[in-house]
Design a protein around this motif. Structure first.
Motif, PDB file in Angstrom:
ATOM      1  N   ARG A   1      57.337  -4.229   4.498  1.00 19.77           N
ATOM      2  CA  ARG A   1      57.313  -4.811   3.159  1.00 19.77           C
ATOM      3  C   ARG A   1      57.987  -6.179   3.135  1.00 19.77           C
ATOM      4  O   ARG A   1      57.491  -7.120   2.516  1.00 19.77           O
ATOM      5  CB  ARG A   1      58.013  -3.864   2.180  1.00 19.77           C
ATOM      6  CG  ARG A   1      57.967  -4.338   0.729  1.00 19.77           C
ATOM      7  CD  ARG A   1      58.573  -3.280  -0.203  1.00 19.77           C
ATOM      8  NE  ARG A   1      58.434  -3.684  -1.593  1.00 19.77           N
ATOM      9  CZ  ARG A   1      59.312  -4.457  -2.233  1.00 19.77           C
ATOM     10  NH1 ARG A   1      60.381  -4.900  -1.589  1.00 19.77           N
ATOM     11  NH2 ARG A   1      59.103  -4.778  -3.500  1.00 19.77           N
TER      12      ARG A   1
ATOM     13  N   MET B   1      55.972  -9.652   2.233  1.00 22.88           N
ATOM     14  CA  MET B   1      56.342 -10.431   1.052  1.00 22.88           C
ATOM     15  C   MET B   1      56.870 -11.805   1.438  1.00 22.88           C
ATOM     16  O   MET B   1      56.581 -12.808   0.769  1.00 22.88           O
ATOM     17  CB  MET B   1      57.389  -9.669   0.236  1.00 22.88           C
ATOM     18  CG  MET B   1      56.859  -8.390  -0.397  1.00 22.88           C
ATOM     19  SD  MET B   1      58.002  -7.654  -1.592  1.00 22.88           S
ATOM     20  CE  MET B   1      57.956  -8.869  -2.909  1.00 22.88           C
TER      21      MET B   1
ATOM     22  N   GLY C   1      45.426  -9.447  -2.187  1.00 22.35           N
ATOM     23  CA  GLY C   1      46.816  -9.200  -2.530  1.00 22.35           C
ATOM     24  C   GLY C   1      47.052  -7.762  -2.956  1.00 22.35           C
ATOM     25  O   GLY C   1      48.049  -7.138  -2.570  1.00 22.35           O
TER      26      GLY C   1
ATOM     27  N   HIS D   1      49.357  -5.146  -0.989  1.00 24.53           N
ATOM     28  CA  HIS D   1      50.441  -4.476  -1.704  1.00 24.53           C
ATOM     29  C   HIS D   1      50.367  -2.969  -1.489  1.00 24.53           C
ATOM     30  O   HIS D   1      51.383  -2.291  -1.280  1.00 24.53           O
ATOM     31  CB  HIS D   1      50.370  -4.805  -3.194  1.00 24.53           C
ATOM     32  CG  HIS D   1      51.548  -4.322  -3.979  1.00 24.53           C
ATOM     33  ND1 HIS D   1      51.689  -3.008  -4.383  1.00 24.53           N
ATOM     34  CD2 HIS D   1      52.662  -4.970  -4.424  1.00 24.53           C
ATOM     35  CE1 HIS D   1      52.823  -2.869  -5.046  1.00 24.53           C
ATOM     36  NE2 HIS D   1      53.426  -4.037  -5.085  1.00 24.53           N
ATOM     37  N   ARG D   2      49.160  -2.451  -1.495  1.00 24.97           N
ATOM     38  CA  ARG D   2      48.978  -1.012  -1.285  1.00 24.97           C
ATOM     39  C   ARG D   2      49.323  -0.613   0.145  1.00 24.97           C
ATOM     40  O   ARG D   2      49.917   0.449   0.377  1.00 24.97           O
ATOM     41  CB  ARG D   2      47.534  -0.634  -1.601  1.00 24.97           C
ATOM     42  CG  ARG D   2      47.224   0.847  -1.437  1.00 24.97           C
ATOM     43  CD  ARG D   2      45.793   1.136  -1.831  1.00 24.97           C
ATOM     44  NE  ARG D   2      45.468   2.548  -1.666  1.00 24.97           N
ATOM     45  CZ  ARG D   2      44.265   3.070  -1.912  1.00 24.97           C
ATOM     46  NH1 ARG D   2      43.287   2.281  -2.348  1.00 24.97           N
ATOM     47  NH2 ARG D   2      44.048   4.353  -1.722  1.00 24.97           N
TER      48      ARG D   2
ATOM     49  N   GLY E   1      54.146  -4.467  -0.734  1.00 20.45           N
ATOM     50  CA  GLY E   1      54.552  -5.721  -1.369  1.00 20.45           C
ATOM     51  C   GLY E   1      53.545  -6.819  -1.110  1.00 20.45           C
ATOM     52  O   GLY E   1      52.811  -6.781  -0.122  1.00 20.45           O
ATOM     53  N   PHE E   2      53.516  -7.784  -1.981  1.00 18.71           N
ATOM     54  CA  PHE E   2      52.644  -8.950  -1.797  1.00 18.71           C
ATOM     55  C   PHE E   2      53.447 -10.207  -2.074  1.00 18.71           C
ATOM     56  O   PHE E   2      54.034 -10.799  -1.191  1.00 18.71           O
ATOM     57  CB  PHE E   2      51.413  -8.847  -2.696  1.00 18.71           C
ATOM     58  CG  PHE E   2      50.457  -9.999  -2.566  1.00 18.71           C
ATOM     59  CD1 PHE E   2      49.895 -10.311  -1.337  1.00 18.71           C
ATOM     60  CD2 PHE E   2      50.113 -10.777  -3.667  1.00 18.71           C
ATOM     61  CE1 PHE E   2      49.014 -11.368  -1.197  1.00 18.71           C
ATOM     62  CE2 PHE E   2      49.232 -11.833  -3.538  1.00 18.71           C
ATOM     63  CZ  PHE E   2      48.686 -12.129  -2.310  1.00 18.71           C
TER      64      PHE E   2
END
Length: 587
Positions: free
Chosen positions: A384, A388, A506, A510-511, A515-516
């Motif tokens: 993550r 990010m 995105g 994220h999935r 996080g993105f």
């Protein structure tokens, strides 16, 4: 051909622990880690696509697959000093080759409109675009396939693995180039440009020669002969630029087609570089080492499919625009030159619009192995953080690159091109550069998905984006008035499609990674970008030299707004000092 060279493995970064603050994650992203060391802890994954080179707007060199993985339990050992120095020199050489190739490509693109006129530049761009779709696939598969085969065996067996894979790629090159020659007329007809059928058939020889050259470069890469590889890339970039220009000039002076002459020069350059490369690599030796034909094809097939989708995405708007321009000129009885003239303007805008995508992909070369390692270690928190941090950095850099290009669009074109292009392409570049900024984010997100074993998801997203661009252009462009309005409509439809795909990417990232990018970051970057573009759009033309100063001023406005909104703060500035300062403390 575009620098087909992947980044070589560089010395291991021993100093970054897993637990890092957000600001220090950026520093780690700025530190090249040893891909081979990473591969000891993570299973090799298909690499993300690399940036297009400006020379063919855009070719797509590909990154090589890391060396085979050792058991996951094996620790990643630091390279010996001599190996580290060698790898470091190789990394600098490959990076220099990539930069030089972009420069040579720009020079070529700036010369051709002056030699051929805007209409001739448009016609030769149709040929380059057609051949690049095929070339980039055959280059990516040739380099990655042979590099993987050679690096996956013991050094004593490398020559045998090279011979086996080279023979297969030679057969594929003959088959693909023959098919391209047979389909040249259909490509020209689809583009409503039947007059480029002859140059397209001649360009089939380029496909054949690239199909032979790419495995030779792959062998150099697999043997870690990075300095030699970089030398060929730089030398060929200069040779091709000179040959294309010389061919066009000689044919024009002989009263022949300058477009055909440019392609003939392209063929000549490729015909010179192939035997020179073969003298360095040889042809290997007979033997059974390396992957079987079936194993090699199993590796190449998904790579070829993903590269095909990517290259269709890069060219969909161009081909559809040329088709609709041709249909419009036929209806208005204006002739093919009017359509070529406008497509030349669009190609000039594309040249600068693609810059953010080209320059930003260095982030993927660093982010890719780090995400792969964290994923292999099942470290969700690290995955993550890396996702990010990498995407946030991509957002910041994309805005920094897009702001001056979009804000100063007419001035940027005027800096490089004759009046026929800059006077009609400014609005197109202003819009298209925004779309290519979204494309850069899409590329980074797709690379992250690939590194997290979501290769099929990334490929499906690319294919869906191709369809989205095609639908948007097919709806918007024919409804626009003939002229620059059609170019702006194409740029708008393409940009909206790419922005939509970036949002979807995105959500998928994220999935997958948890996080993105923070919503506040996206908002602040959007506001700063819009304000900087508005400032740039109001700056007057003060001369070519002044454009560079204006570009810096627009970029500073963008950065100042990020600082004012606290998106960029002391932590980020401290990281930059640590990353680039002589006495920065270790991260």
């Amino acid at each position: 051909m575009s620098s087909p060279a992947p980044l070589p493995a560089l010395p291991t970064c021993p100093r970054a622990p897993l637990a890092l603050a957000r600001s220090r994650e950026i520093a780690r992203l700025a530190c090249f880690c040893d891909n081979r060391a990473v591969s000891r802890a993570a299973e090799p994954l298909p690499p993300p696509p690399e940036a297009p080179a400006a020379s063919q707007a855009p070719p797509d060199p590909a990154q090589a697959t890391p060396a085979p993985a050792a058991p996951p339990s094996a620790p990643a050992a630091a390279a010996p000093p001599s190996t580290a120095r060698s790898a470091g020199r190789g990394g600098l050489a490959i990076a220099g080759a990539k930069v030089s190739f972009i420069v040579f490509g720009f020079v070529q693109q700036l010369i051709l409109p002056r030699l051929l006129g805007t209409d001739g530049y448009g016609a030769v761009s149709v040929v380059f675009a057609g051949v690049s779709v095929v070339n980039n696939v055959i280059v990516a598969t040739g380099i990655q396939g042979v590099s993987r085969a050679v690096s996956s065996v013991a050094d004593r067996d490398a020559a045998e693995a090279f011979r086996r894979t080279l023979a297969l790629h030679a057969v594929l090159a003959i088959a693909v180039s023959s098919a391209f020659a047979l389909l040249a007329g259909s490509i020209a007809d689809f583009s409503e440009a039947p007059h480029v059928a002859g140059p397209l058939r001649l360009a089939a020889a380029i496909v054949l020669l690239y199909g032979l050259y790419a495995p030779l470069v792959g062998a150099l890469n697999g043997q870690r002969r990075f300095l030699t590889q970089a030398g060929f890339d730089i030398g060929y970039g200069a040779l091709r630029t000179a040959s294309v220009a010389a061919g066009a000039l000689l044919f024009l002076r002989a009263g022949q087609s300058g477009v055909l002459g440019a392609i003939a020069g392209f063929v000549a350059a490729a015909a010179i570089i192939v035997p020179l490369a073969a003298l360095k690599t040889g042809f290997g030796r007979p033997g059974n080492a390396g992957p079987s034909v079936r194993e090699h094809l199993v590796f190449l097939l998904p790579l070829a499919v993903s590269q095909t989708f990517l290259n269709f995405l890069l060219q969909t708007d161009f081909f559809l625009l040329r088709r609709f321009l041709g249909q419009a000129t036929n209806g208005l009885a204006l002739g093919a030159r009017a359509a070529d003239d406008l497509i030349g303007v669009y190609r000039g805008a594309q040249l600068f619009a693609f810059l953010p995508y080209q320059l930003l992909l260095s982030v993927t070369f660093i982010l890719f192995p780090m995400l792969a390692r964290a994923h292999a270690e099942n470290d969700r928190a690290a995955v993550r953080r890396y996702a990010m941090t990498g995407v946030r950095l991509s957002f910041l850099l994309t805005g920094l690159l897009v702001a001056p290009i979009s804000g100063l669009a007419p001035h940027v074109l005027r800096f490089a091109f004759p009046v026929e292009i800059w006077s009609r392409g400014g609005d197109t570049l202003r819009v298209l550069s925004l779309g290519m900024g979204a494309f850069a984010i899409l590329g980074v997100a797709s690379a992250a998905l690939t590194s997290l074993h979501r290769e099929r998801v990334a490929a499906a997203l690319t294919a869906a984006t191709v369809l989205l661009v095609a639908v948007g252009c097919s709806v918007a462009v024919p409804r626009a008035a003939f002229g620059p309005d059609m170019l702006v409509s194409s740029a708008t439809a393409t940009s909206l499609a790419l922005a939509t795909a970036a949002v979807v990417a995105g959500a998928l990232l994220h999935r997958a990674a948890g996080g993105f990018v923070p919503a506040t970051t996206a908002l602040r970057v959007g506001v700063a970008l819009a304000a900087a573009i508005a400032v740039g759009a109001r700056l007057p033309w003060l001369g070519k030299i002044a454009v560079l100063g204006e570009a810096i001023a627009v970029a500073l406005v963008y950065v100042a707004l990020l600082v004012a909104t606290r998106e960029v703060g002391r932590d980020d500035l401290a990281v930059l000092r640590q990353a680039f300062g002589r006495r920065g403390r270790p991260v």
